[in-house]
Design an enzyme around this catalytic site. Structure first.
Site, PDB file in Angstrom:
ATOM      1  N   HIS A  93     -22.947  37.698 -81.003  1.00  0.00           N
ATOM      2  CA  HIS A  93     -23.328  37.658 -80.066  1.00  0.00           C
ATOM      3  C   HIS A  93     -22.390  37.797 -78.848  1.00  0.00           C
ATOM      4  O   HIS A  93     -21.744  36.868 -78.790  1.00  0.00           O
ATOM      5  CB  HIS A  93     -24.520  36.853 -79.654  1.00  0.00           C
ATOM      6  CG  HIS A  93     -25.212  36.674 -78.208  1.00  0.00           C
ATOM      7  ND1 HIS A  93     -25.776  37.702 -77.545  1.00  0.00           N
ATOM      8  CD2 HIS A  93     -25.267  35.518 -77.607  1.00  0.00           C
ATOM      9  CE1 HIS A  93     -25.962  37.156 -76.274  1.00  0.00           C
ATOM     10  NE2 HIS A  93     -25.836  36.114 -76.291  1.00  0.00           N
ATOM     11  N   HIS A  95     -21.263  38.911 -74.479  1.00  0.00           N
ATOM     12  CA  HIS A  95     -21.711  39.214 -73.170  1.00  0.00           C
ATOM     13  C   HIS A  95     -21.083  40.648 -72.705  1.00  0.00           C
ATOM     14  O   HIS A  95     -20.284  40.387 -71.328  1.00  0.00           O
ATOM     15  CB  HIS A  95     -21.699  38.107 -72.273  1.00  0.00           C
ATOM     16  CG  HIS A  95     -22.780  36.950 -72.446  1.00  0.00           C
ATOM     17  ND1 HIS A  95     -22.661  36.116 -71.485  1.00  0.00           N
ATOM     18  CD2 HIS A  95     -23.379  36.601 -73.471  1.00  0.00           C
ATOM     19  CE1 HIS A  95     -23.624  34.769 -72.195  1.00  0.00           C
ATOM     20  NE2 HIS A  95     -24.102  35.485 -73.389  1.00  0.00           N
ATOM     21  N   TYR A 120     -20.557  57.777 -85.265  1.00  0.00           N
ATOM     22  CA  TYR A 120     -20.087  56.360 -85.874  1.00  0.00           C
ATOM     23  C   TYR A 120     -21.049  54.959 -84.968  1.00  0.00           C
ATOM     24  O   TYR A 120     -21.306  54.422 -85.688  1.00  0.00           O
ATOM     25  CB  TYR A 120     -18.841  56.348 -85.163  1.00  0.00           C
ATOM     26  CG  TYR A 120     -17.843  56.430 -86.228  1.00  0.00           C
ATOM     27  CD1 TYR A 120     -17.365  55.470 -87.172  1.00  0.00           C
ATOM     28  CD2 TYR A 120     -17.398  57.503 -86.428  1.00  0.00           C
ATOM     29  CE1 TYR A 120     -16.407  55.682 -88.280  1.00  0.00           C
ATOM     30  CE2 TYR A 120     -16.546  58.024 -87.480  1.00  0.00           C
ATOM     31  CZ  TYR A 120     -16.073  57.148 -88.549  1.00  0.00           C
ATOM     32  OH  TYR A 120     -15.361  57.221 -89.500  1.00  0.00           O
TER      33      TYR A 120
END
Length: 219
Positions: A93, A95, A120
């Protein structure tokens, strides 16, 4: 791979993501599922650029802390992906700037946050779902992820950032990087009427590479 090697790999790839500006400050988190059903996850308020292998949070299969520092507040997010995505062995995860920007645009389709722009992107990410905004660490985000029923390995959290699962940590990292680059392409080309892959081209990729796209994302 031994747990020691996995710890080192988390730190190595976390530093790589941080040094290339893909998740600033103490943002972002990484987890890897272990053979005993437990997992390793990066600690709360830790910079991915300066992780200590010994201080990574070691959780049991129920998510209880066994050793290391207190885990990221995003444990429910990771747990929901492991629960619903059987092949998932790692979750990343971030930002990352362009993915966060994409998540804030009003025209984004929650079932397909990005169109089929490159081969891709489809090969690494499949399709990307967009889930509504939840405050960081809100356990309700787990319910939103579970609501996707395991159809997506690539998810955008609105006004927050991408979360991607993979069958290895390296695969998850490569996929989240591909998502970020495709989000950047989308923003660069927005309003310019670019050519996307045709349904026939998507079908060809799906067949040749045995892609598993959600039923409602067969462009």
């Amino acid at each position: 791979m031994s747990e020691t090697k996995i710890r080192e790999e988390i730190c190595r790839l976390g530093r790589s993501l941080f040094e290339r500006g893909l998740t600033p400050g103490s943002s972002g988190n990484i987890s890897v599922k272990l053979d005993d059903g437990g997992w390793l996850v990066t600690p709360t308020n830790a910079s991915l650029g300066f992780l200590d292998p010994v201080r990574l949070s070691r959780l049991d299969a129920a998510g209880k802390l066994l050793s290391g520092d207190a885990p990221t507040k995003e444990v429910p997010l990771h747990s929901a992906l492991y629960e619903t995505r059987a092949p998932a062995r790692a979750v990343v995860h971030l930002h990352s700037t362009h993915s966060v920007a994409l998540s804030m645009l009003p025209e984004i389709d929650p079932r397909a946050a990005l169109p089929p722009m490159t081969a891709y992107y489809l090969m690494k990410c499949g399709a990307t779902a967009l889930v509504p905004y939840y405050r960081p660490g809100d356990p309700a985000v787990a319910d939103a992820i579970k609501g996707l029923a395991g159809k997506y390995s690539s998810v955008l959290l609105a006004n927050h950032g991408p979360v991607v699962s993979g069958d290895t940590l390296e695969a998850a990292v490569f996929a989240v990087e591909e998502l970020e680059e495709t989000a950047k392409l989308y923003l660069l080309l927005r309003g310019l009427n670019p050519r996307y892959l045709t349904p026939a081209q998507v079908a060809d990729l799906t067949k040749v590479f045995e892609l598993k796209l959600p039923d409602d994302h067969q462009h």
